[in-house]
Scaffold this motif. Sequence first.
Motif, PDB file in Angstrom:
ATOM      1  N   GLU A   1      -3.736   2.698 -13.365  1.00 46.69           N
ATOM      2  CA  GLU A   1      -3.457   1.348 -12.852  1.00 46.69           C
ATOM      3  C   GLU A   1      -2.998   1.399 -11.395  1.00 46.69           C
ATOM      4  O   GLU A   1      -3.398   0.578 -10.572  1.00 46.69           O
ATOM      5  CB  GLU A   1      -2.402   0.663 -13.722  1.00 46.69           C
ATOM      6  CG  GLU A   1      -2.911   0.269 -15.097  1.00 46.69           C
ATOM      7  CD  GLU A   1      -1.812  -0.222 -16.012  1.00 46.69           C
ATOM      8  OE1 GLU A   1      -0.622  -0.188 -15.627  1.00 46.69           O
ATOM      9  OE2 GLU A   1      -2.150  -0.646 -17.133  1.00 46.69           O
ATOM     10  N   THR A   2      -2.156   2.361 -11.088  1.00 41.83           N
ATOM     11  CA  THR A   2      -1.666   2.503  -9.714  1.00 41.83           C
ATOM     12  C   THR A   2      -2.797   2.885  -8.772  1.00 41.83           C
ATOM     13  O   THR A   2      -2.876   2.372  -7.659  1.00 41.83           O
ATOM     14  CB  THR A   2      -0.541   3.554  -9.651  1.00 41.83           C
ATOM     15  OG1 THR A   2       0.475   3.193 -10.583  1.00 41.83           O
ATOM     16  CG2 THR A   2       0.057   3.634  -8.267  1.00 41.83           C
TER      17      THR A   2
ATOM     18  N   THR B   1      -5.339   8.870   4.022  1.00 43.65           N
ATOM     19  CA  THR B   1      -3.902   8.775   3.784  1.00 43.65           C
ATOM     20  C   THR B   1      -3.288  10.066   3.247  1.00 43.65           C
ATOM     21  O   THR B   1      -2.094  10.151   3.102  1.00 43.65           O
ATOM     22  CB  THR B   1      -3.598   7.640   2.790  1.00 43.65           C
ATOM     23  OG1 THR B   1      -4.207   7.956   1.534  1.00 43.65           O
ATOM     24  CG2 THR B   1      -4.097   6.306   3.317  1.00 43.65           C
ATOM     25  N   ARG B   2      -4.076  11.021   2.938  1.00 38.10           N
ATOM     26  CA  ARG B   2      -3.549  12.277   2.384  1.00 38.10           C
ATOM     27  C   ARG B   2      -2.789  13.057   3.453  1.00 38.10           C
ATOM     28  O   ARG B   2      -3.312  13.355   4.517  1.00 38.10           O
ATOM     29  CB  ARG B   2      -4.686  13.147   1.850  1.00 38.10           C
ATOM     30  CG  ARG B   2      -5.590  12.421   0.887  1.00 38.10           C
ATOM     31  CD  ARG B   2      -5.211  12.736  -0.543  1.00 38.10           C
ATOM     32  NE  ARG B   2      -6.193  12.172  -1.434  1.00 38.10           N
ATOM     33  CZ  ARG B   2      -5.914  11.228  -2.306  1.00 38.10           C
ATOM     34  NH1 ARG B   2      -4.718  10.746  -2.396  1.00 38.10           N
ATOM     35  NH2 ARG B   2      -6.846  10.758  -3.093  1.00 38.10           N
ATOM     36  N   ASP B   3      -1.560  13.380   3.178  1.00 37.95           N
ATOM     37  CA  ASP B   3      -0.717  14.221   4.036  1.00 37.95           C
ATOM     38  C   ASP B   3      -0.633  13.701   5.474  1.00 37.95           C
ATOM     39  O   ASP B   3      -0.648  14.496   6.407  1.00 37.95           O
ATOM     40  CB  ASP B   3      -1.221  15.664   4.033  1.00 37.95           C
ATOM     41  CG  ASP B   3      -1.219  16.270   2.623  1.00 37.95           C
ATOM     42  OD1 ASP B   3      -0.300  15.912   1.869  1.00 37.95           O
ATOM     43  OD2 ASP B   3      -2.115  17.045   2.321  1.00 37.95           O
TER      44      ASP B   3
ATOM     45  N   ALA C   1      -6.491   1.433  -4.482  1.00 39.25           N
ATOM     46  CA  ALA C   1      -7.855   1.280  -3.950  1.00 39.25           C
ATOM     47  C   ALA C   1      -8.077  -0.136  -3.430  1.00 39.25           C
ATOM     48  O   ALA C   1      -8.654  -0.330  -2.355  1.00 39.25           O
ATOM     49  CB  ALA C   1      -8.875   1.614  -5.033  1.00 39.25           C
ATOM     50  N   ASN C   2      -7.599  -1.139  -4.171  1.00 47.16           N
ATOM     51  CA  ASN C   2      -7.752  -2.535  -3.719  1.00 47.16           C
ATOM     52  C   ASN C   2      -6.971  -2.796  -2.436  1.00 47.16           C
ATOM     53  O   ASN C   2      -7.463  -3.456  -1.520  1.00 47.16           O
ATOM     54  CB  ASN C   2      -7.301  -3.504  -4.812  1.00 47.16           C
ATOM     55  CG  ASN C   2      -8.298  -3.586  -5.942  1.00 47.16           C
ATOM     56  OD1 ASN C   2      -9.463  -3.273  -5.776  1.00 47.16           O
ATOM     57  ND2 ASN C   2      -7.826  -4.001  -7.096  1.00 47.16           N
TER      58      ASN C   2
ATOM     59  N   PHE D   1       0.828  -1.199   0.000  1.00 48.47           N
ATOM     60  CA  PHE D   1       0.000   0.000   0.000  1.00 48.47           C
ATOM     61  C   PHE D   1       0.870   1.259   0.000  1.00 48.47           C
ATOM     62  O   PHE D   1       0.636   2.185  -0.781  1.00 48.47           O
ATOM     63  CB  PHE D   1      -0.926  -0.009   1.221  1.00 48.47           C
ATOM     64  CG  PHE D   1      -1.726   1.248   1.377  1.00 48.47           C
ATOM     65  CD1 PHE D   1      -2.864   1.450   0.625  1.00 48.47           C
ATOM     66  CD2 PHE D   1      -1.338   2.230   2.272  1.00 48.47           C
ATOM     67  CE1 PHE D   1      -3.609   2.605   0.759  1.00 48.47           C
ATOM     68  CE2 PHE D   1      -2.080   3.390   2.415  1.00 48.47           C
ATOM     69  CZ  PHE D   1      -3.214   3.575   1.649  1.00 48.47           C
ATOM     70  N   MET D   2       1.861   1.279   0.874  1.00 51.55           N
ATOM     71  CA  MET D   2       2.734   2.461   0.958  1.00 51.55           C
ATOM     72  C   MET D   2       3.500   2.665  -0.352  1.00 51.55           C
ATOM     73  O   MET D   2       3.655   3.804  -0.825  1.00 51.55           O
ATOM     74  CB  MET D   2       3.685   2.319   2.149  1.00 51.55           C
ATOM     75  CG  MET D   2       2.959   2.372   3.491  1.00 51.55           C
ATOM     76  SD  MET D   2       3.993   1.952   4.899  1.00 51.55           S
ATOM     77  CE  MET D   2       5.087   3.351   4.940  1.00 51.55           C
ATOM     78  N   GLU D   3       3.973   1.567  -0.946  1.00 52.98           N
ATOM     79  CA  GLU D   3       4.678   1.667  -2.217  1.00 52.98           C
ATOM     80  C   GLU D   3       3.753   2.213  -3.306  1.00 52.98           C
ATOM     81  O   GLU D   3       4.141   3.103  -4.077  1.00 52.98           O
ATOM     82  CB  GLU D   3       5.210   0.289  -2.623  1.00 52.98           C
ATOM     83  CG  GLU D   3       5.894   0.288  -3.974  1.00 52.98           C
ATOM     84  CD  GLU D   3       6.229  -1.101  -4.463  1.00 52.98           C
ATOM     85  OE1 GLU D   3       7.178  -1.209  -5.249  1.00 52.98           O
ATOM     86  OE2 GLU D   3       5.541  -2.073  -4.081  1.00 52.98           O
ATOM     87  N   SER D   4       2.527   1.704  -3.359  1.00 47.93           N
ATOM     88  CA  SER D   4       1.576   2.174  -4.370  1.00 47.93           C
ATOM     89  C   SER D   4       1.215   3.635  -4.156  1.00 47.93           C
ATOM     90  O   SER D   4       1.032   4.379  -5.119  1.00 47.93           O
ATOM     91  CB  SER D   4       0.312   1.313  -4.334  1.00 47.93           C
ATOM     92  OG  SER D   4       0.604   0.000  -4.698  1.00 47.93           O
ATOM     93  N   LYS D   5       1.123   4.044  -2.908  1.00 50.04           N
ATOM     94  CA  LYS D   5       0.806   5.440  -2.604  1.00 50.04           C
ATOM     95  C   LYS D   5       1.928   6.354  -3.110  1.00 50.04           C
ATOM     96  O   LYS D   5       1.668   7.379  -3.757  1.00 50.04           O
ATOM     97  CB  LYS D   5       0.617   5.604  -1.101  1.00 50.04           C
ATOM     98  CG  LYS D   5       0.183   6.984  -0.688  1.00 50.04           C
ATOM     99  CD  LYS D   5      -0.023   7.049   0.819  1.00 50.04           C
ATOM    100  CE  LYS D   5      -0.296   8.467   1.205  1.00 50.04           C
ATOM    101  NZ  LYS D   5       0.416   8.896   2.355  1.00 50.04           N
ATOM    102  N   GLU D   6       3.167   5.977  -2.837  1.00 47.74           N
ATOM    103  CA  GLU D   6       4.305   6.780  -3.309  1.00 47.74           C
ATOM    104  C   GLU D   6       4.352   6.790  -4.843  1.00 47.74           C
ATOM    105  O   GLU D   6       4.595   7.839  -5.459  1.00 47.74           O
ATOM    106  CB  GLU D   6       5.618   6.213  -2.759  1.00 47.74           C
ATOM    107  CG  GLU D   6       5.810   6.408  -1.275  1.00 47.74           C
ATOM    108  CD  GLU D   6       5.960   7.862  -0.889  1.00 47.74           C
ATOM    109  OE1 GLU D   6       6.614   8.619  -1.639  1.00 47.74           O
ATOM    110  OE2 GLU D   6       5.409   8.243   0.147  1.00 47.74           O
TER     111      GLU D   6
END
Length: 172
Positions: free
Chosen positions: A145-146, A164-166, A151-152, A90-95
């Motif tokens: 795609e990211t 997760t924003r800021d 979201a998943n 999740f953290m990787e996808s967020k970045e």
Amino acid sequence: PQYKSLNSLSDYYKTHDFHSPLINRIDLRSESHEYKLNQQEYSLRFRFTSPKYNSYQNKLNLIEQEFINIEFRSIENHATYLKYKSVLDFMESKELNELHLKSNNLREKSLNNAKLRLDYTNKTNLENYFEEDLNYQKSKRAQAETEFKLANLSKEIGIELSDTRDKDHRIT
């Protein structure tokens, strides 16, 4: 389900005593001399459990209990691994999503510049414009795609994307 059954089995082993009984078998016998009922004899025989059998049974029970504990810890470790793997994904996808957003903003500016150059130079930079447009479309697709993956993963670990924003998330 497997976690709960192993937990209850482990508790069962901890709370029960598995020693074999001291007396393994009791025999009651009767004999009569020449089938006369008034001369009947009774005998009572006890068969004791051997100490070696008790020792062996105790070792077997300890091995079984240790096996259950190892299996229990293995399931716990695997569940922990899956939890943290999902959080890290999740953290990787967020970045990655944030990088795609920045990249798309830069590509959009570059596309606008190429369009302006195209208007002023009378279609001499047409190839450059189409290349910029293609890169922009690829970048937008990668971002979509990211965002889908993000979201998943957020559903999987129970974090809403708006949360997760800021924010700095700490794993406990």
